[in-house]
Design a protein around this motif. Structure first.
Motif, short mmCIF file in Angstrom:
data_model
loop_
_atom_site.label_atom_id
_atom_site.label_comp_id
_atom_site.label_asym_id
_atom_site.label_seq_id
_atom_site.Cartn_x
_atom_site.Cartn_y
_atom_site.Cartn_z
N ALA A 285 39.84 -45.32 40.18
CA ALA A 285 40.13 -46.71 40.53
C ALA A 285 41.41 -46.85 41.35
O ALA A 285 41.80 -47.97 41.71
N ALA B 267 40.55 -44.11 35.66
CA ALA B 267 41.73 -44.76 36.22
C ALA B 267 42.08 -44.14 37.57
O ALA B 267 42.39 -44.86 38.55
N GLU C 246 40.08 -48.52 29.62
CA GLU C 246 39.12 -49.26 30.43
C GLU C 246 39.56 -50.71 30.62
O GLU C 246 39.38 -51.30 31.69
N ILE D 244 42.25 -50.79 33.25
CA ILE D 244 41.64 -50.62 34.57
C ILE D 244 41.06 -51.95 35.05
O ILE D 244 41.23 -52.35 36.20
N GLN D 245 40.36 -52.67 34.14
CA GLN D 245 39.78 -53.96 34.48
C GLN D 245 40.86 -54.98 34.84
O GLN D 245 40.66 -55.84 35.70
N GLN D 246 42.02 -54.87 34.20
CA GLN D 246 43.13 -55.77 34.50
C GLN D 246 43.79 -55.44 35.84
O GLN D 246 44.62 -56.20 36.33
N GLU D 247 43.42 -54.29 36.40
CA GLU D 247 43.97 -53.84 37.68
C GLU D 247 45.50 -53.74 37.64
O GLU D 247 46.21 -54.20 38.54
N VAL D 248 45.99 -53.13 36.57
CA VAL D 248 47.43 -52.86 36.52
C VAL D 248 47.79 -51.88 37.62
O VAL D 248 46.93 -51.18 38.17
N ASP D 249 49.06 -51.82 37.95
CA ASP D 249 49.50 -50.95 39.05
C ASP D 249 49.62 -49.49 38.62
O ASP D 249 49.47 -48.58 39.44
N ILE E 34 44.44 -46.03 40.32
CA ILE E 34 45.59 -46.37 39.48
C ILE E 34 46.27 -45.08 39.04
O ILE E 34 45.66 -44.25 38.36
N ARG F 258 53.12 -54.08 37.61
CA ARG F 258 52.48 -54.32 36.32
C ARG F 258 52.02 -52.98 35.78
O ARG F 258 51.13 -52.34 36.34
#
Length: 318
Positions: free
Chosen positions: A108, A105, A78, A81-86, A110, A28
């Motif tokens: 986090a 990011a 932001e 980042i909250q969606q936790e994409v790859d 990412i 993602r």
């Protein structure tokens, strides 16, 4: 693959998610772009990016556009980042201002790919890879095109040049201007650059800038613009004013620049494909997620194009 859904991001900006059959292995990838509506290059880039994602069954993408607004782009970062994409791809609105968001990011976990226009060097430690053109080299090559033309015309010892730059603070604009400004005195030391003003990547504004130059200066032999959209605006101003014999050189060879070259009113540019740009960015993100070792700077080639060799290149689609 197909358009699955249209979602509203927390930034109140519409985001498009494109995917095939999602699996545990699906990557993602989110992208926040600079300003899709500002010119045809960015519009074509987005279409090519979506097409490349749709062609890859292992990829799902969240497509966002900052609309040229730095604050909106930071909010989009932001949100991704909250969606936790790859992985996140960012086409920066401002190379300095987005650094804190890129750092978030990175913290986090990412990986961030910067596309088309790099962020400022202070943020390099938070970027996994850059994918795009070498803008300094583009500026250098434009200076060489300009100088070679002046030599062919026999005016390399007396020519005067004005310079229309892109959006202030935008890395591409800064780098292309630097490449041109550093290289021109090396290859044509007697050519004088008499003025430099921003055109903000906008054809109408660049036409106005050139109109002011034409009033201010009786002698202009060459115009360098940071892209062909601005260059054609400057050319239109000169044509309307009846000022002939000016050499126009740009970068990012837009269709309008190619057409003006074919008409003999625009001399040269740097050939750059938004399709290559978009596909390279997505591939860079995928390669990173697959664990491949990549250089920090992933440049694709952008050759010189002039009236003399334009038959070797197809007309741009943007």
């Amino acid at each position: 693959m197909k358009l699955r859904t249209l979602i509203a991001a927390s930034t109140a900006t519409a985001a498009m998610t494109f995917a095939g059959m999602a699996t545990a292995e699906t990557m993602r990838i989110g992208i926040t772009q600079n300003n899709v509506g500002v010119d045809s290059y960015q519009t074509t880039y987005e279409k090519a990016f979506i097409a490349a994602a749709e062609a890859n069954e292992d990829v799902e993408v969240v497509v966002l556009d900052a609309g040229g607004d730095v604050a909106r782009q930071i909010a989009q970062m932001e949100d991704l980042i909250q969606q936790e994409v790859d992985a996140i791809i960012i086409w920066p609105t401002n190379g300095e201002a987005v650094i804190p968001a890129v750092r978030k990011a990175h913290q986090a976990g990412i990986p961030v790919v910067v596309t088309n226009s790099n962020i400022a060097e202070a943020g390099f430690a938070f970027v996994a890879s850059f994918s795009g053109p070498d803008n300094i080299t583009q500026g250098i090559r434009s200076a060489e095109i300009m100088c070679d033309r002046f030599k062919d015309l026999g005016i390399e010892d007396e020519a005067k040049v004005v310079h229309i730059t892109g959006q202030p603070g935008y890395t591409t604009a800064i780098e292309r201007a630097k490449g041109f400004n550093d290289r021109l005195p090396e290859v044509c030391p007697n050519v004088e650059q008499i003025d430099e003003q921003p055109g903000d990547w906008n054809r109408e504004k660049s036409q106005q800038v050139m109109e002011a130059f034409l009033v201010k200066y009786d002698d202009i032999d060459g115009v360098y613009s940071g892209d062909d959209n601005m260059g054609v605006g400057a050319m239109n101003a000169a044509i309307a004013a009846g000022r002939e014999g000016i050499t126009f050189v740009g970068a990012t060879n837009f269709a309008v620049g190619y057409e003006a070259m074919a008409a003999g009113t625009y001399w040269g540019s740097i050939y750059q494909s938004p399709v290559d740009d978009a596909e390279a960015a997505l591939k860079t993100a995928i390669d990173l997620l697959n664990g491949e070792e990549l250089p920090f700077l992933n440049y694709f080639d952008t050759p010189k194009i002039t009236q003399d060799n334009m038959g070797d290149y197809t007309k741009p689609v943007f």
